[in-house]
Design a protein around this motif. Sequence first.
Motif, mmCIF file in Angstrom:
data_model
loop_
_atom_site.group_PDB
_atom_site.id
_atom_site.type_symbol
_atom_site.label_atom_id
_atom_site.label_comp_id
_atom_site.label_asym_id
_atom_site.label_seq_id
_atom_site.Cartn_x
_atom_site.Cartn_y
_atom_site.Cartn_z
ATOM 1 N N UNK A 134 0.839 -1.187 0.000
ATOM 2 C CA UNK A 134 0.000 0.000 0.000
ATOM 3 C C UNK A 134 0.877 1.241 0.000
ATOM 4 N N UNK A 135 0.722 2.091 -1.041
ATOM 5 C CA UNK A 135 1.546 3.283 -1.157
ATOM 6 C C UNK A 135 1.281 4.257 -0.012
ATOM 7 N N UNK A 136 0.043 4.309 0.433
ATOM 8 C CA UNK A 136 -0.297 5.205 1.541
ATOM 9 C C UNK A 136 0.445 4.828 2.804
ATOM 10 N N UNK A 137 0.531 3.524 3.079
ATOM 11 C CA UNK A 137 1.263 3.085 4.270
ATOM 12 C C UNK A 137 2.735 3.459 4.166
ATOM 13 N N UNK A 138 3.297 3.318 2.960
ATOM 14 C CA UNK A 138 4.708 3.637 2.760
ATOM 15 C C UNK A 138 4.964 5.125 2.998
ATOM 16 N N UNK A 139 4.080 5.967 2.439
ATOM 17 C CA UNK A 139 4.233 7.417 2.629
ATOM 18 C C UNK A 139 4.064 7.780 4.109
ATOM 19 N N UNK A 140 3.112 7.143 4.784
ATOM 20 C CA UNK A 140 2.893 7.421 6.210
ATOM 21 C C UNK A 140 4.115 7.037 7.029
ATOM 22 N N UNK A 141 4.747 5.914 6.677
ATOM 23 C CA UNK A 141 5.947 5.471 7.384
ATOM 24 C C UNK A 141 7.086 6.464 7.216
ATOM 25 N N UNK A 142 7.259 6.953 5.950
ATOM 26 C CA UNK A 142 8.312 7.936 5.699
ATOM 27 C C UNK A 142 8.025 9.257 6.422
ATOM 28 N N UNK A 143 6.771 9.664 6.436
ATOM 29 C CA UNK A 143 6.403 10.909 7.108
ATOM 30 C C UNK A 143 6.667 10.806 8.609
ATOM 31 N N UNK A 144 6.330 9.647 9.201
ATOM 32 C CA UNK A 144 6.557 9.448 10.630
ATOM 33 C C UNK A 144 8.051 9.496 10.946
ATOM 34 N N UNK A 145 8.855 8.826 10.125
ATOM 35 C CA UNK A 145 10.301 8.826 10.338
ATOM 36 C C UNK A 145 10.876 10.228 10.188
ATOM 37 N N UNK A 146 10.344 10.992 9.213
ATOM 38 C CA UNK A 146 10.834 12.356 8.999
ATOM 39 C C UNK A 146 10.501 13.244 10.195
ATOM 40 N N UNK A 147 9.263 13.114 10.706
ATOM 41 C CA UNK A 147 8.886 13.909 11.882
ATOM 42 C C UNK A 147 9.761 13.563 13.089
ATOM 43 N N UNK A 148 10.072 12.278 13.227
ATOM 44 C CA UNK A 148 10.875 11.834 14.375
ATOM 45 C C UNK A 148 12.273 12.429 14.320
ATOM 46 N N UNK A 149 12.894 12.366 13.144
ATOM 47 C CA UNK A 149 14.262 12.905 13.066
ATOM 48 C C UNK A 149 14.253 14.420 13.208
ATOM 49 N N UNK A 150 13.181 15.075 12.742
ATOM 50 C CA UNK A 150 13.097 16.521 12.933
ATOM 51 C C UNK A 150 13.004 16.881 14.420
ATOM 52 N N UNK A 151 12.225 16.092 15.176
ATOM 53 C CA UNK A 151 12.105 16.345 16.619
ATOM 54 C C UNK A 151 13.455 16.216 17.300
ATOM 55 N N UNK A 152 14.162 15.132 16.963
ATOM 56 C CA UNK A 152 15.460 14.907 17.603
ATOM 57 C C UNK A 152 16.491 15.957 17.171
ATOM 58 N N UNK A 153 16.421 16.372 15.893
ATOM 59 C CA UNK A 153 17.345 17.413 15.442
ATOM 60 C C UNK A 153 17.046 18.738 16.135
ATOM 61 N N UNK A 154 15.773 19.062 16.292
ATOM 62 C CA UNK A 154 15.389 20.297 16.978
ATOM 63 C C UNK A 154 15.811 20.247 18.447
ATOM 64 N N UNK A 155 15.638 19.053 19.062
ATOM 65 C CA UNK A 155 16.046 18.906 20.463
ATOM 66 C C UNK A 155 17.554 19.094 20.601
ATOM 67 N N UNK A 156 18.318 18.544 19.652
ATOM 68 C CA UNK A 156 19.775 18.703 19.687
ATOM 69 C C UNK A 156 20.154 20.174 19.520
ATOM 70 N N UNK A 157 19.477 20.876 18.602
ATOM 71 C CA UNK A 157 19.774 22.289 18.402
ATOM 72 C C UNK A 157 19.484 23.093 19.660
ATOM 73 N N UNK A 158 18.348 22.777 20.331
ATOM 74 C CA UNK A 158 18.026 23.487 21.571
ATOM 75 C C UNK A 158 19.054 23.196 22.652
ATOM 76 N N UNK A 159 19.475 21.926 22.717
ATOM 77 C CA UNK A 159 20.460 21.543 23.729
ATOM 78 C C UNK A 159 21.796 22.238 23.486
#
Length: 352
Positions: A134-159
């Motif tokens: 399912x292409x939708x599941x694949x896109x959702x998985x990539x979006x979730x991974x992208x949001x996760x790395x953005x959170x961690x990158x933002x946390x690192x920048x704040x730290x």
Amino acid sequence: MTIQVETTVRSPEAYTLAHRAVDAMQAASVWPTPLNFELWLHYLGDPEGNLGQEISRLLASGAPFTDSTAEMLAAEFLPRGRLSEEIRDAGAVLNRELAAVAGAIDKARESQVTYGNTLAEAADRMANPGEAGNLGDLVASLAHATRRIRRHTAALERRLESSNREVTKLRDHMEQVRRDAMTDALTNLANRKAFDEHLLRLCDESENAGGSLGLAIIDIDHFKRFNDTWGHQTGDQVLRYVGSVLGRVARAPRIAARYGGEEFAVIFPGETAGAIEAALNSVRVEIGSRALRRRSTNDDLGAVTISVGFGVRRAGESAGQLLARADEALYASKRSGRNKVTAAAEAVSNAA
């Protein structure tokens, strides 16, 4: 160290003082640890100083002189003790910040690895249409991974931003500690440690570049008698007054320092003997022209006078040799009646 202790521990009297320190510690049932020995050298070498008076008070009270007591006295009265404590505290803060940054970096690295694996898996699935699902599941998985790395990158920048602020504050604090360690707390002039470092450096520069370098030693006349009459708090008032006059006169590149006890020193880079003598006589006249009053009672303290000796560095002369000549000139001023300025060359000719 005060001038009394500094002078004594570099003279034949040092052995006598050392024996007296050991005997006094034994009489007071104080263990002769290295720290206690240093404290007792100060105590016996300058009993009227702040540290000497505090030890006298403790001994008179009958309280036991413990290791913690010694550490407290060293932290309060010995510059090295205060500086060591500040350095330890700064090290603890820095270690905490480094640990926090390391933790944030580890989380960001872990997130990047996970994100890389997710992208690789998605690429494999896209390369094999039959396994893409399912292409939708694949896109959702990539979006979730992208949001996760953005959170961690933002946390690192704040730290990192927070740590940068903390390290900047720590750097500013340590710079202030360094300044405090080189400043006499009573007069706000340079202390003996700073004076020694400046004099050695400027002597080296004078030798290498050939520039003139003058040094003056200044002593408050009859200061012990003044202290005995009016008390140490009033004596401190006089020291601050003399220090304030010297501080105004000794603008950069001149350097004024409290040499120890009631003695001060001024370094004159690049000035002639005539200019130095004129400046010192100006200081002498200004200090002696003001009638001081005791702050607590408004009693008339009379005028304060100073005796001064100075010398201009000769080619090849070490800092110690220049200091000795200026000191001898000071004692020539004292021997000839006080309240005067004597040049080192004049001191030599008078002694001949």
